[in-house]
Design an enzyme around this catalytic site. Sequence first.
Site, mmCIF file in Angstrom:
data_model
loop_
_atom_site.group_PDB
_atom_site.id
_atom_site.type_symbol
_atom_site.label_atom_id
_atom_site.label_comp_id
_atom_site.label_asym_id
_atom_site.label_seq_id
_atom_site.Cartn_x
_atom_site.Cartn_y
_atom_site.Cartn_z
ATOM 1 N N SER A 44 0.849 -1.189 0.000
ATOM 2 C CA SER A 44 0.000 0.000 0.000
ATOM 3 C C SER A 44 0.882 1.235 0.000
ATOM 4 C CB SER A 44 -0.912 0.018 1.230
ATOM 5 O OG SER A 44 -0.142 0.216 2.409
ATOM 6 N N ILE A 108 2.549 -1.435 5.178
ATOM 7 C CA ILE A 108 2.049 -0.092 5.439
ATOM 8 C C ILE A 108 3.247 0.833 5.609
ATOM 9 C CG2 ILE A 108 1.875 -0.424 7.951
ATOM 10 C CD1 ILE A 108 -0.630 1.385 7.858
ATOM 11 N N ILE A 139 6.463 -3.082 7.802
ATOM 12 C CA ILE A 139 6.526 -1.635 7.907
ATOM 13 C C ILE A 139 7.440 -1.133 6.790
ATOM 14 C CG2 ILE A 139 7.107 0.345 9.332
ATOM 15 C CD1 ILE A 139 4.800 -1.316 10.459
ATOM 16 N N LYS A 140 6.911 -0.235 5.934
ATOM 17 C CA LYS A 140 7.698 0.298 4.826
ATOM 18 C C LYS A 140 8.513 1.506 5.293
ATOM 19 C CE LYS A 140 5.887 0.522 0.630
ATOM 20 N NZ LYS A 140 4.921 0.838 -0.463
ATOM 21 N N ILE A 141 9.821 1.417 5.109
ATOM 22 C CA ILE A 141 10.737 2.499 5.474
ATOM 23 C C ILE A 141 11.572 2.852 4.253
ATOM 24 C CG2 ILE A 141 12.683 3.178 6.940
ATOM 25 C CD1 ILE A 141 11.632 1.271 9.069
#
Length: 367
Positions: A44, A108, A139-141
């Site tokens: 997403s 996300i 977790i998107k970083i």
Amino acid sequence: MSEILRKLSEQGVSIWLDDISRERLRTGNLQDLIRDKHVVGVTSNPTIFASALSKGDAYDQQMHDLKIRGVDVEEAVRAITTYDIRWAADVLKPVYESGGQTDGRVSIEVDPRLSKDTDKTVAEARALWWLVDRPNLFIKIPATVEGLSAITQVIAEGISVNVTLIFSLERYRAVMDAWMTGLEQARDKGLELGGIESVASFFVSRVDGEIDKRLDKIGTPEALALKGKAALANARLAFAAFEEVVASERWKALAAAGARPQRPLWASTGTKNPDYPDTLYVDQLVTSGTVNTMPEKTLEATADHGKIDGDTIRSSYEEAWNTMAALKEAGIDYDDVVGFLETDGLDKFEASWTELLATVSAELKKA
């Protein structure tokens, strides 16, 4: 079921959908894609959420409740997005459980405005991990210089990470180093490494988009002949770098402690140039142990007429190096290109977040 997508899956490519919406979830469409199109993951981003919010009535009740509670826009964004991510994670849970907890993942993104601040990125990652509270979350970083330290810290705490916005081979190697450093710290704390997953999202089509513009400006026959070749060469050399790392003694020690590889993920795989085949960045990036996250349009195109004819990466390293050498000879400054793409990508991420905040603010006023 799609025979072509089945073949792609059998080649060891995990098919993820680069889209999410509450409408897709409540109608069972995501479940249908899992069953019929071999989809085993979802990514997403703020633009996707903003688009979903502006269509239909799926969010009306929650918007109404948030307005009554008087929450601010930032809290509303977190409430809305984490709700959908939890739902998607639950839909994908059977895939997660039956596939050895490798796929069945949902990503996300942290607030991209924090990408230059390590401490704030880590704090946001922890908050999202707690809010969603699903083991199959990523977790998107972003892979900024500051993001590298954040990646190490959150992996060391047992948080699974989708490292996003990677363009350069040098930065990708730094990402892999940050990932392994995090795993080493987690091991030293006594954490179970097998439960810490990661993917590294290497952006593809944007590389061709920028380099093709520069080749057009150069305009020589040699330059024009290189159009549409840079992105594939870059991605293939990224996979070669990945193979080098997983052959290292450092990685072997982590694997012996239960760690699993940080899989390369091909992102931005929808073609931007209509002159190129619409499945180019799927057909030509096939090898086992990778992920391809596709917009639905690309997924449908691949299901309809993709050409999956075995591995198209491992046999192409020499060709990829030759392409990169030819680009340099033609006058393309690789470091300048990838530096521009990272800056431009961050600007676009922040603009998308601003768009999402504006969309939620407008919807709250209407609720």
